[in-house]
Scaffold this motif. Structure first.
Motif, short mmCIF file in Angstrom:
data_model
loop_
_atom_site.label_atom_id
_atom_site.label_comp_id
_atom_site.label_asym_id
_atom_site.label_seq_id
_atom_site.Cartn_x
_atom_site.Cartn_y
_atom_site.Cartn_z
N ALA A 360 -112.80 59.17 -65.15
CA ALA A 360 -113.30 58.41 -66.29
C ALA A 360 -112.36 57.24 -66.54
CB ALA A 360 -113.41 59.27 -67.54
N VAL A 361 -112.95 56.10 -66.86
CA VAL A 361 -112.21 54.88 -67.19
C VAL A 361 -112.59 54.46 -68.60
CG1 VAL A 361 -111.76 52.46 -66.60
CG2 VAL A 361 -112.13 54.14 -64.78
N THR A 362 -111.60 54.29 -69.45
CA THR A 362 -111.82 53.86 -70.83
C THR A 362 -111.01 52.61 -71.09
OG1 THR A 362 -112.12 56.16 -71.52
CG2 THR A 362 -111.74 54.54 -73.26
N VAL A 363 -111.68 51.58 -71.61
CA VAL A 363 -111.02 50.31 -71.91
C VAL A 363 -111.44 49.90 -73.32
CG1 VAL A 363 -110.65 47.92 -71.22
CG2 VAL A 363 -111.11 49.66 -69.48
N HIS A 364 -110.47 49.59 -74.16
CA HIS A 364 -110.81 49.06 -75.48
C HIS A 364 -109.72 48.12 -75.96
CE1 HIS A 364 -108.24 52.48 -76.63
NE2 HIS A 364 -107.99 51.82 -77.75
N VAL A 374 -107.25 55.80 -67.40
CA VAL A 374 -107.98 56.38 -66.28
C VAL A 374 -107.58 57.85 -66.19
CG1 VAL A 374 -108.51 56.25 -63.83
CG2 VAL A 374 -107.91 54.17 -65.07
N THR A 375 -108.56 58.73 -66.23
CA THR A 375 -108.30 60.17 -66.16
C THR A 375 -109.11 60.77 -65.03
OG1 THR A 375 -110.05 60.67 -67.76
CG2 THR A 375 -107.84 60.31 -68.63
N ASP A 376 -108.60 61.85 -64.48
CA ASP A 376 -109.34 62.60 -63.47
C ASP A 376 -109.01 64.08 -63.62
OD1 ASP A 376 -107.32 63.59 -61.31
OD2 ASP A 376 -106.75 61.51 -61.61
N ASP A 377 -109.88 64.93 -63.09
CA ASP A 377 -109.70 66.38 -63.20
C ASP A 377 -109.19 66.97 -61.89
OD1 ASP A 377 -111.91 65.99 -61.64
OD2 ASP A 377 -113.25 67.28 -62.79
N GLY A 378 -108.35 66.21 -61.20
CA GLY A 378 -107.84 66.65 -59.91
C GLY A 378 -106.67 67.61 -60.03
N ARG A 379 -105.93 67.73 -58.93
CA ARG A 379 -104.86 68.72 -58.85
C ARG A 379 -103.59 68.30 -59.56
NH1 ARG A 379 -105.12 66.45 -53.59
NH2 ARG A 379 -106.55 68.13 -53.00
N GLY A 380 -103.47 67.04 -59.97
CA GLY A 380 -102.29 66.59 -60.69
C GLY A 380 -101.09 66.44 -59.78
N GLY A 381 -99.92 66.37 -60.40
CA GLY A 381 -98.69 66.22 -59.64
C GLY A 381 -98.44 64.83 -59.11
N ALA A 382 -99.09 63.81 -59.69
CA ALA A 382 -98.88 62.44 -59.23
C ALA A 382 -97.45 62.01 -59.53
CB ALA A 382 -99.87 61.50 -59.91
#
Length: 424
Positions: A360-364, A374-382
């Motif tokens: 998901a991308v949110t801009v305001h 920018v969010t994602d539901d992945g495995r994380g650990g970036a």
């Protein structure tokens, strides 16, 4: 929304609350602050005793060995108070590494101010904290007196201040009214007590005048260096793209055109094939040039809005992506290009490394800043240092004096946020 500040530690005396609820809320916040102040006051008391011990032993030479550790402990205790006060009001900037020798510490103004704070907070902070904690319990005890006075021995059936012994119900209800009075006193004086407890720390632990300006200059110097690094990296990227791509294609076009000229007379059919290959190489070179230009400043930003450009990125992302863009009007080209770069690079990382099912991308736009998330539901650990381009995103954002944050716990989700100043 109330128009008066009821915070007891905002650096000024608390404003008069608008009503009973506002006063109760201010008293509750102040009570919490007083309780927190007892913790640092106890540390200050221990630190004060240790300072006295070190000073006495220095007269015999033994304490000189304790001076470096004592000074480090003093800075640590003062740092705890700075952090506590910063959570309840304007931030107090911590000092850098201080002196470790006795002679330097004696002449260092910041160290002397920290010693003064230790002495004042150890006494005043502890006293105010204990009184501030006692008042609410006294109020509750006396206000609830009719509920329990018959369960205690007659000699112990006294109000909190012990002025008389209660022997009948009218006396019990009189104590209850006394508890209501204590509650009113608590609501009235606790905010001021919290302000008074915080006052030595805000006065003695604050940095010297001009520190904010010095730190701001250092920050701008750092961001300027990051901007220059980002600019140099972008020039190297463009040079590599032109050298390895379009330039090689154009060289091939030149070679093929020369071979075609030589083959026209003796082999017209072969010359036609060479010209066809030259045309294909020229078209590839043109496509690569267009890709380089789009990477510098995507034409979609000039032709359409930032929201439309980000929707195009989301549509081309292999991971299903939702875009919410709440922006009105246009911004500076550098701001829009940076926001576009942040989203493009992040979605590329999501597709390659995250294993996410959705993004998901949110801009305001709010209060003169363009906020991109920018969010994602992945495995994380970036990890910024993992070679995934996150360090480049940070440099690109900070080059515009923006703020970059990354939250990516193992197991996800990953949230990347960038705030870019863009005017009102």
């Amino acid at each position: 929304m109330p128009t008066h500040d009821t915070s007891p530690v905002a650096g000024h005396r608390p404003a008069r609350p608008l009503g009973v609820l506002a006063r109760a809320r201010a008293a509750l916040d102040s009570f919490e602050h007083l309780v927190g102040g007892i913790g640092t006051a106890i540390l200050a008391l221990v630190m004060l005793l240790w300072l006295v011990f070190t000073a006495v032993t220095c007269l015999f030479g033994i304490g000189l060995l304790l001076v470096p550790g004592t000074l480090r402990a003093l800075r640590a205790v003062a740092g705890r108070e700075r952090a506590r006060l910063s959570r309840w009001g304007p931030e107090i900037i911590g000092r850098g590494p201080g002196p470790t020798r006795l002679r330097e510490a004696v002449t260092d103004p910041a160290t002397r101010r920290e010693v003064g704070w230790v002495a004042s907070h150890a006494v005043l902070g502890t006293a105010l904290g204990l009184v501030g904690m006692t008042l609410p319990f006294t109020s509750v005890t006396d206000a609830s007196f009719p509920l329990w006075w018959g369960l205690v021995p007659p000699a112990e059936a006294t109000p909190s201040i012990g002025l008389w012994t209660v022997r009948d119900w009218p006396g019990a209800f009189a104590v209850s009214l006394l508890g209501v009075g204590w509650l009113a006193v608590t609501l009235a004086v606790v905010p001021g007590m919290a302000w008074l407890q915080a006052w030595p720390g805000r006065r003695l632990l604050a940095p010297p005048p001009g520190t904010d300006l010095v730190m701001r200059v250092a920050q701008l110097t750092s961001t300027r260096a990051a901007a220059l690094d980002a600019h140099a990296a972008e020039l190297r990227r463009i040079e590599r793209a032109l050298h390895d791509g379009a330039q090689n294609r154009l060289v091939a076009v030149t070679v093929l055109l020369g071979a075609s000229r030589r083959a026209v007379a003796r082999d017209p059919a072969g010359a036609d094939a060479l010209l066809e290959r030259a045309q294909g190489a020229a078209e590839q070179a043109l496509a690569e040039l267009r890709a380089v230009v789009r990477a510098i400043l995507p034409p979609v930003l000039a032709d359409r809005s930032l929201g439309d450009a980000l929707s195009g990125l989301a549509a081309n992302c292999p991971v299903p992506c939702r875009v919410e863009a709440d922006v009105d009007g246009r911004f500076a080209a550098s701001v829009e290009a940076t926001a576009y770069f942040v989203v493009a690079e992040t979605l590329t990382n999501v597709a390659r490394h995250s294993g996410a099912a959705h993004a998901a991308v949110t801009v305001h736009h709010d209060d003169g800043r363009l906020r991109v998330r920018v969010t994602d539901d992945g495995r994380g650990g970036a990890d910024e240092h993992g070679g995934s381009g996150l360090a480049g995103i940070r440099k690109r954002v900070e080059a515009l004096d923006g703020v970059f944050t990354l939250a990516s716990p193992p197991g996800g989700p990953t949230t990347l946020e960038a705030e870019l100043p863009c005017g009102s």
